[in-house]
Motif scaffolding. Structure first.
Motif, PDB file in Angstrom:
ATOM      1  N   ARG A 128       0.804  -1.222   0.000  1.00 41.56           N
ATOM      2  CA  ARG A 128       0.000   0.000   0.000  1.00 41.56           C
ATOM      3  C   ARG A 128       0.841   1.278   0.000  1.00 41.56           C
ATOM      4  O   ARG A 128       0.419   2.312  -0.499  1.00 41.56           O
ATOM      5  N   ASP A 129       2.017   1.217   0.616  1.00 42.05           N
ATOM      6  CA  ASP A 129       2.775   2.446   0.858  1.00 42.05           C
ATOM      7  C   ASP A 129       3.837   2.648  -0.241  1.00 42.05           C
ATOM      8  O   ASP A 129       4.727   1.810  -0.391  1.00 42.05           O
ATOM      9  N   PRO A 130       3.751   3.762  -0.997  1.00 41.32           N
ATOM     10  CA  PRO A 130       4.713   3.967  -2.091  1.00 41.32           C
ATOM     11  C   PRO A 130       6.159   4.072  -1.601  1.00 41.32           C
ATOM     12  O   PRO A 130       7.080   3.660  -2.310  1.00 41.32           O
ATOM     13  N   GLY A 131       6.345   4.593  -0.384  1.00 44.52           N
ATOM     14  CA  GLY A 131       7.709   4.681   0.164  1.00 44.52           C
ATOM     15  C   GLY A 131       8.268   3.292   0.416  1.00 44.52           C
ATOM     16  O   GLY A 131       9.429   3.014   0.112  1.00 44.52           O
ATOM     17  N   ASN A 132       7.438   2.401   0.959  1.00 46.11           N
ATOM     18  CA  ASN A 132       7.870   1.009   1.159  1.00 46.11           C
ATOM     19  C   ASN A 132       8.211   0.369  -0.180  1.00 46.11           C
ATOM     20  O   ASN A 132       9.256  -0.268  -0.335  1.00 46.11           O
ATOM     21  N   LEU A 133       7.315   0.544  -1.156  1.00 48.46           N
ATOM     22  CA  LEU A 133       7.530  -0.101  -2.462  1.00 48.46           C
ATOM     23  C   LEU A 133       8.829   0.398  -3.105  1.00 48.46           C
ATOM     24  O   LEU A 133       9.650  -0.410  -3.582  1.00 48.46           O
ATOM     25  N   GLY A 134       9.031   1.705  -3.095  1.00 50.38           N
ATOM     26  CA  GLY A 134      10.248   2.262  -3.702  1.00 50.38           C
ATOM     27  C   GLY A 134      11.507   1.774  -2.994  1.00 50.38           C
ATOM     28  O   GLY A 134      12.505   1.424  -3.636  1.00 50.38           O
ATOM     29  N   THR A 135      11.446   1.722  -1.664  1.00 54.44           N
ATOM     30  CA  THR A 135      12.607   1.260  -0.893  1.00 54.44           C
ATOM     31  C   THR A 135      12.904  -0.207  -1.200  1.00 54.44           C
ATOM     32  O   THR A 135      14.066  -0.626  -1.304  1.00 54.44           O
ATOM     33  N   GLY A 152      -1.802  -8.778  -6.897  1.00 52.30           N
ATOM     34  CA  GLY A 152      -3.054  -8.156  -6.472  1.00 52.30           C
ATOM     35  C   GLY A 152      -2.992  -6.644  -6.600  1.00 52.30           C
ATOM     36  O   GLY A 152      -2.079  -6.078  -7.214  1.00 52.30           O
ATOM     37  N   GLU A 153      -3.953  -5.987  -5.982  1.00 54.07           N
ATOM     38  CA  GLU A 153      -4.076  -4.523  -6.075  1.00 54.07           C
ATOM     39  C   GLU A 153      -2.998  -3.850  -5.222  1.00 54.07           C
ATOM     40  O   GLU A 153      -3.062  -3.900  -3.995  1.00 54.07           O
ATOM     41  N   CYS A 154      -2.012  -3.266  -5.877  1.00 51.21           N
ATOM     42  CA  CYS A 154      -0.887  -2.639  -5.154  1.00 51.21           C
ATOM     43  C   CYS A 154      -0.863  -1.141  -5.423  1.00 51.21           C
ATOM     44  O   CYS A 154      -1.501  -0.653  -6.368  1.00 51.21           O
TER      45      CYS A 154
END
Ligand code: SAM
Length: 263
Positions: A128-135, A152-154
């Motif tokens: 859900r969190d773009p900061g988590n995904l980017g990291t 799934g829905e990310c």
């Protein structure tokens, strides 16, 4: 350098770039924004030229900017010099980067994944969190992972926040998208271990049996890995929690898992 200096916020190119803050606009155009000369240079070196390149006076004359301008023009992109005010509006920051590039999004299908081309791959369920995904994309790059599979829905890996957190790794790490059913079917042919991460798991993340290539599967920030996804894994593991915190941040847990799975 381009001979064309844009000063108006109503300029159509400026409006188009600002609109890329909206997910709907990114999905319709297939474009995204990456900020900073270092990241734009990284993209150019990896063969991805900007479709639009904006820069402020501060960057004018920099040899890497000259290189980025040449790559943009060669790919028939647009180059504009803009004011500091426009850069601030485009970045939604008071201290914006002096260079902003617009690039084409790249998503790979599951069918293109070659598991044996890397020792570790990362699957993220409903992140859900773009900061988590980017990291996580940045860590996957650092550790030499094959790619990040969004199940799934990310959240959007091409949002400005996610791209910022990748620090340029968005151009280096393949991003794959799949729904839960596609992933469940495709996973059956995975040649190594699919390793789930669960707070209720009894196996420790360091002593679990890993068979490369590993596919590390991480759960959502709130709900964790769902029972359906956990059931698809060869083994589910837990990183020991020795203090009062009941869980780790998703990107921290993913980093620990990636390095355990590539050891
Ligand atoms: N309340 C959620 C739960 O019960 O799972 C917490 C989710 S946690 C913030 C987000 C994800 O990070 C988890 O689904 C898991 O993939 C990973 N994670 C966090 N701490 C972990 C740990 N100690 N061991 C294994 N995975 C962990």
């Amino acid at each position: 350098m381009s001979g064309r200096v844009v000063t108006s916020l109503t300029n159509p190119t400026v409006k188009a770039v600002r609109a890329l803050h909206q997910r709907k606009e990114r999905e319709e155009t297939g474009l995204f924004v990456a900020e900073g000369l270092k990241i734009v240079t990284e993209a150019v070196e990896l063969g991805q030229a900007p479709t639009i390149l904006m820069y402020g006076k501060e960057a004018d004359g920099h040899p890497l900017l000259r290189q980025a301008i040449a790559a943009t023009l060669k790919a028939k992109g647009e180059v504009i010099e803009v004011t500091q005010d426009i850069l601030a509006k485009v970045s939604r920051r008071d201290n914006p980067q002096a260079v902003v590039g617009v690039f084409r999004q790249v998503f790979q299908p599951l069918a293109k994944v070659d598991p044996k081309s890397a020792t570790c791959w990362v699957g993220l369920h409903r992140v859900r969190d773009p900061g988590n995904l980017g990291t996580i994309v940045r860590t996957a790059d650092a550790a030499g992972c094959g790619g990040v599979i969004l199940v799934g829905e990310c959240c959007d890996p091409y949002s400005v926040e996610a791209v910022r957190a990748t620090m340029g790794s968005i151009f280096a790490v393949p991003i794959i998208k799949a729904d839960e059913a596609e992933f469940a079917a495709w996973r059956k042919s995975w040649p190594g271990s699919v390793v789930g991460t669960l707070l209720t798991a009894t196996s420790d993340h360091l002593s679990a049996p890993y068979r490369k290539p590993n596919l590390v599967l991480m759960g959502n920030e709130q709900q964790g890995l769902t029972p359906d996804l956990a059931a698809l894994c060869d083994v589910n593991v837990k990183i020991p929690m020795r203090g009062r915190a009941d869980s780790l941040n998703l990107s921290v847990a993913t980093g620990i898992m990636i390095y355990a799975a590539t050891a």
